[in-house]
Structures are given as C-alpha cells and as structure tokens.
Motif scaffolding. Structure first.
Motif, PDB file in Angstrom:
ATOM      1  N   UNK A  84      43.626  36.976  29.960  1.00 16.78           N
ATOM      2  CA  UNK A  84      42.918  35.723  30.230  1.00 16.78           C
ATOM      3  C   UNK A  84      43.625  34.906  31.303  1.00 16.78           C
ATOM      4  N   UNK A  85      44.963  34.842  31.242  1.00 16.53           N
ATOM      5  CA  UNK A  85      45.712  34.089  32.244  1.00 16.53           C
ATOM      6  C   UNK A  85      45.576  34.674  33.636  1.00 16.53           C
ATOM      7  N   UNK A  86      45.691  36.007  33.747  1.00 15.96           N
ATOM      8  CA  UNK A  86      45.544  36.653  35.060  1.00 15.96           C
ATOM      9  C   UNK A  86      44.119  36.513  35.573  1.00 15.96           C
ATOM     10  N   UNK A  87      43.139  36.648  34.674  1.00 21.48           N
ATOM     11  CA  UNK A  87      41.745  36.490  35.087  1.00 21.48           C
ATOM     12  C   UNK A  87      41.476  35.073  35.553  1.00 21.48           C
ATOM     13  N   UNK A  88      42.112  34.088  34.913  1.00 15.56           N
ATOM     14  CA  UNK A  88      41.947  32.700  35.342  1.00 15.56           C
ATOM     15  C   UNK A  88      42.493  32.503  36.755  1.00 15.56           C
ATOM     16  N   UNK A  89      43.624  33.144  37.068  1.00 13.87           N
ATOM     17  CA  UNK A  89      44.181  33.043  38.419  1.00 13.87           C
ATOM     18  C   UNK A  89      43.206  33.609  39.450  1.00 13.87           C
ATOM     19  N   UNK A  90      42.622  34.780  39.154  1.00 13.15           N
ATOM     20  CA  UNK A  90      41.614  35.362  40.051  1.00 13.15           C
ATOM     21  C   UNK A  90      40.415  34.432  40.170  1.00 13.15           C
ATOM     22  N   UNK A  91      39.997  33.878  39.039  1.00 15.90           N
ATOM     23  CA  UNK A  91      38.839  32.987  39.027  1.00 15.90           C
ATOM     24  C   UNK A  91      39.073  31.748  39.874  1.00 15.90           C
ATOM     25  N   UNK A  92      40.264  31.161  39.770  1.00 19.61           N
ATOM     26  CA  UNK A  92      40.563  29.938  40.521  1.00 19.61           C
ATOM     27  C   UNK A  92      40.576  30.215  42.022  1.00 19.61           C
ATOM     28  N   UNK A  93      41.223  31.318  42.418  1.00 15.13           N
ATOM     29  CA  UNK A  93      41.317  31.637  43.846  1.00 15.13           C
ATOM     30  C   UNK A  93      39.934  31.922  44.429  1.00 15.13           C
ATOM     31  N   UNK A  94      39.201  32.838  43.795  1.00 17.46           N
ATOM     32  CA  UNK A  94      37.884  33.218  44.310  1.00 17.46           C
ATOM     33  C   UNK A  94      36.896  32.068  44.160  1.00 17.46           C
ATOM     34  N   UNK A  95      36.930  31.393  43.008  1.00  9.98           N
ATOM     35  CA  UNK A  95      35.998  30.302  42.777  1.00  9.98           C
ATOM     36  C   UNK A  95      36.216  29.130  43.711  1.00  9.98           C
ATOM     37  N   UNK A 143      43.804  47.335  32.015  1.00  8.66           N
ATOM     38  CA  UNK A 143      44.246  45.961  32.246  1.00  8.66           C
ATOM     39  C   UNK A 143      43.737  45.411  33.576  1.00  8.66           C
ATOM     40  N   UNK A 144      43.992  46.087  34.722  1.00 15.39           N
ATOM     41  CA  UNK A 144      43.476  45.525  35.976  1.00 15.39           C
ATOM     42  C   UNK A 144      41.956  45.490  36.029  1.00 15.39           C
ATOM     43  N   UNK A 145      41.293  46.448  35.383  1.00 14.19           N
ATOM     44  CA  UNK A 145      39.828  46.437  35.365  1.00 14.19           C
ATOM     45  C   UNK A 145      39.310  45.217  34.609  1.00 14.19           C
ATOM     46  N   UNK A 146      39.932  44.919  33.462  1.00 10.17           N
ATOM     47  CA  UNK A 146      39.518  43.753  32.682  1.00 10.17           C
ATOM     48  C   UNK A 146      39.804  42.465  33.433  1.00 10.17           C
ATOM     49  N   UNK A 155      35.793  35.598  25.967  1.00 13.68           N
ATOM     50  CA  UNK A 155      35.179  36.736  26.643  1.00 13.68           C
ATOM     51  C   UNK A 155      36.075  37.952  26.713  1.00 13.68           C
ATOM     52  N   UNK A 156      37.393  37.742  26.601  1.00 13.29           N
ATOM     53  CA  UNK A 156      38.323  38.873  26.669  1.00 13.29           C
ATOM     54  C   UNK A 156      38.158  39.826  25.500  1.00 13.29           C
ATOM     55  N   UNK A 157      37.473  39.392  24.424  1.00 12.11           N
ATOM     56  CA  UNK A 157      37.243  40.291  23.298  1.00 12.11           C
ATOM     57  C   UNK A 157      36.378  41.487  23.710  1.00 12.11           C
ATOM     58  N   UNK A 158      35.629  41.339  24.799  1.00 12.54           N
ATOM     59  CA  UNK A 158      34.815  42.451  25.294  1.00 12.54           C
ATOM     60  C   UNK A 158      35.637  43.471  26.055  1.00 12.54           C
ATOM     61  N   UNK A 159      36.906  43.136  26.348  1.00  8.60           N
ATOM     62  CA  UNK A 159      37.755  44.071  27.100  1.00  8.60           C
ATOM     63  C   UNK A 159      38.054  45.334  26.312  1.00  8.60           C
ATOM     64  N   UNK A 160      37.789  45.318  25.005  1.00 12.56           N
ATOM     65  CA  UNK A 160      37.968  46.537  24.226  1.00 12.56           C
ATOM     66  C   UNK A 160      37.022  47.631  24.704  1.00 12.56           C
ATOM     67  N   UNK A 192      43.763  47.438  24.555  1.00  7.00           N
ATOM     68  CA  UNK A 192      44.145  47.160  23.164  1.00  7.00           C
ATOM     69  C   UNK A 192      44.481  45.682  22.961  1.00  7.00           C
ATOM     70  N   UNK A 193      43.474  44.840  23.220  1.00  5.22           N
ATOM     71  CA  UNK A 193      43.685  43.405  23.015  1.00  5.22           C
ATOM     72  C   UNK A 193      43.444  43.067  21.552  1.00  5.22           C
ATOM     73  N   UNK A 194      43.337  41.787  21.250  1.00  3.25           N
ATOM     74  CA  UNK A 194      43.300  41.338  19.861  1.00  3.25           C
ATOM     75  C   UNK A 194      42.135  41.940  19.078  1.00  3.25           C
ATOM     76  N   UNK A 195      40.942  41.889  19.629  1.00  2.32           N
ATOM     77  CA  UNK A 195      39.779  42.409  18.909  1.00  2.32           C
ATOM     78  C   UNK A 195      39.881  43.914  18.722  1.00  2.32           C
ATOM     79  N   UNK A 196      40.379  44.613  19.731  1.00  3.72           N
ATOM     80  CA  UNK A 196      40.544  46.062  19.613  1.00  3.72           C
ATOM     81  C   UNK A 196      41.550  46.424  18.524  1.00  3.72           C
ATOM     82  N   UNK A 197      42.636  45.675  18.444  1.00  3.44           N
ATOM     83  CA  UNK A 197      43.615  45.908  17.382  1.00  3.44           C
ATOM     84  C   UNK A 197      42.998  45.627  16.013  1.00  3.44           C
TER      85      UNK A 197
END
Length: 232
Positions: free
Chosen positions: A32-43, A94-97, A165-170, A175-180
């Motif tokens: 979520x933190x890395x995705x937020x960084x991508x989101x801020x830059x691109x957004x 991880x990079x795909x998510x 939304x990261x729960x869909x990364x499974x 192997x994030x929280x929902x996947x575990x």
C-alpha cells in the motif's frame, strides 16, 4: 456453541498463525505504501497537465482517468500480472501489485490534485508570473505547495482505500494479509474465526489511519482559519 467459537479463536491465534498474520500485515502495508508513492507521482503529473490543459497531454490525461476509473481493480491486476507476459514483460507478485494499485489509484489522486489546484486563487499564479516566474515555476513553487495543503487529507483517505484494495493482491499470488488468512482457513477449517480476526485487523488499521487523517485535517484547517476579531 460459544465454547466451540472460543476454541476456534484460540486455534487461530496460536502456533505459527499469528506470525503469518503479522507478516501478511507487513506486506499489506508495504504494498500500500509503495502503491501510494506511485499514485502520488503519476496522479500529480496527471492533475497538473489536466489543469494546465497542456496540448495532447491534457487530453491523454483525461482519457486515462476515464478509462482506469471504468475498470475494476481486479481486472487491472490481472492485466498487469497475467497479461503483460504476453507482451514480453513479466513481473513478480509484489511489483505487479504495486504497479496495478498505484496506476489505479493515480486516476483518483489526479482528481484530488486537480481539486487542490483549483482551490488556489488565480491571483497567486498571476502574482508569481508578474515576478518573472514561468508558468511551470509558478505551478511548482507557488501553486502546488498550497494545493498540497488542501489535498493532503483526501490523500490520506486514498491511502486507506489502497489498504483495503490490497486484499485483492492475493489474486496475483502475493502473500498479503488476506492471502495468509485464506491459508490459515484451509489449515484449520475455521472460516468464521479467521475472517473475524481479519475483519478486526483491517478495522483496527483503517480506524487508526482515519483518526490520523482527521487529526491532520483539524491541524490544517486550524492553520487556514483566521482568528476571530473582537469588536470593542
């Protein structure tokens, strides 16, 4: 019945399962933190070119926001993880998510940034231009800092949405929280107890972040509010 449920919670919260949940939580926060960084830059880039109505780039930015906001997140995750290999680009989970979540969130972040930029009075940019700054310099040094002050609380809410939304990364084998949680369910056959624990963890995380966002909103609004003048 109650004893059976309590026994189930004891099973879920014993042995190696708490460690698995903690590792999944850490991965959820990292994604979520890395995705937020991508989101801020691109957004931010999308919001800027749309507000400035840059030829071609502005139209492309509007098209990007329209298309991405019309696609379910799970579909975008599948395209990045399963579809890109057909084009010769293979990404790990991880990079795909991070890429999929970041690009998806960027469409909404651009709207936040655009609203923040629109909240800055035109006179600010005009005053900067009169001092000799170029259009981009006025945006970078004068308008954008004021816009970020308005947009930061909304970005905090977007971070909360990313965590959920990261729960869909499974779906991309991460192997994030929902996947575990699903792994523990398959190992213990305690569906209710496992998903109840997951719900509490997600709630506790989002509740804490929501509290922090509201605290930030109060502090920012305090800085923007003029003190009352008492008439004597």
């Amino acid at each position: 019945m109650l004893n059976e449920i309590l026994t189930g919670f004891g099973t879920v919260l014993s042995g190696e399962y708490p460690r698995l949940l903690l590792s999944g939580l850490g991965l959820t926060l990292a994604v979520s933190g890395c995705a937020l960084a991508v989101s801020v830059v691109v957004g931010t880039a999308l919001g800027a070119v749309r507000v400035l109505q840059v030829p071609l780039l502005g139209a492309l930015g509007n098209a990007y926001v329209t298309v991405v906001r019309g696609i379910p997140l799970i579909v975008l995750l599948s395209v990045v993880y399963y579809g890109l290999p057909a084009l010769g680009v293979t990404l790990e989970g991880f990079p795909a998510a991070v890429l999929a979540l970041g690009l998806y969130s960027a469409a909404y972040t651009s709207e936040i940034v655009r609203g923040g930029l629109a909240s800055v009075p035109d006179g600010q940019a005009q005053a900067a231009r009169s001092l000799g700054l170029s259009r981009w310099q006025a945006l970078r040094f004068v308008v954008m800092p004021q816009a970020w002050r308005v947009a930061l609380p909304a970005l905090g809410n977007e971070f909360i949405s990313l965590i959920l939304g990261s729960s869909l990364a499974s779906a991309v084998t991460l192997q994030e929280l929902f996947s575990q949680g699903r792994y523990i369910t398959n190992a213990t056959y305690r569906q209710f107890e496992v998903y109840a624990v997951l719900a509490l963890v997600y709630f506790g995380l989002t509740f804490t972040l929501t509290w922090l966002v509201r605290l930030m909103e109060r502090r920012l609004s305090r800085g923007l509010t003029l003190p009352d003048r008492r008439v004597i």
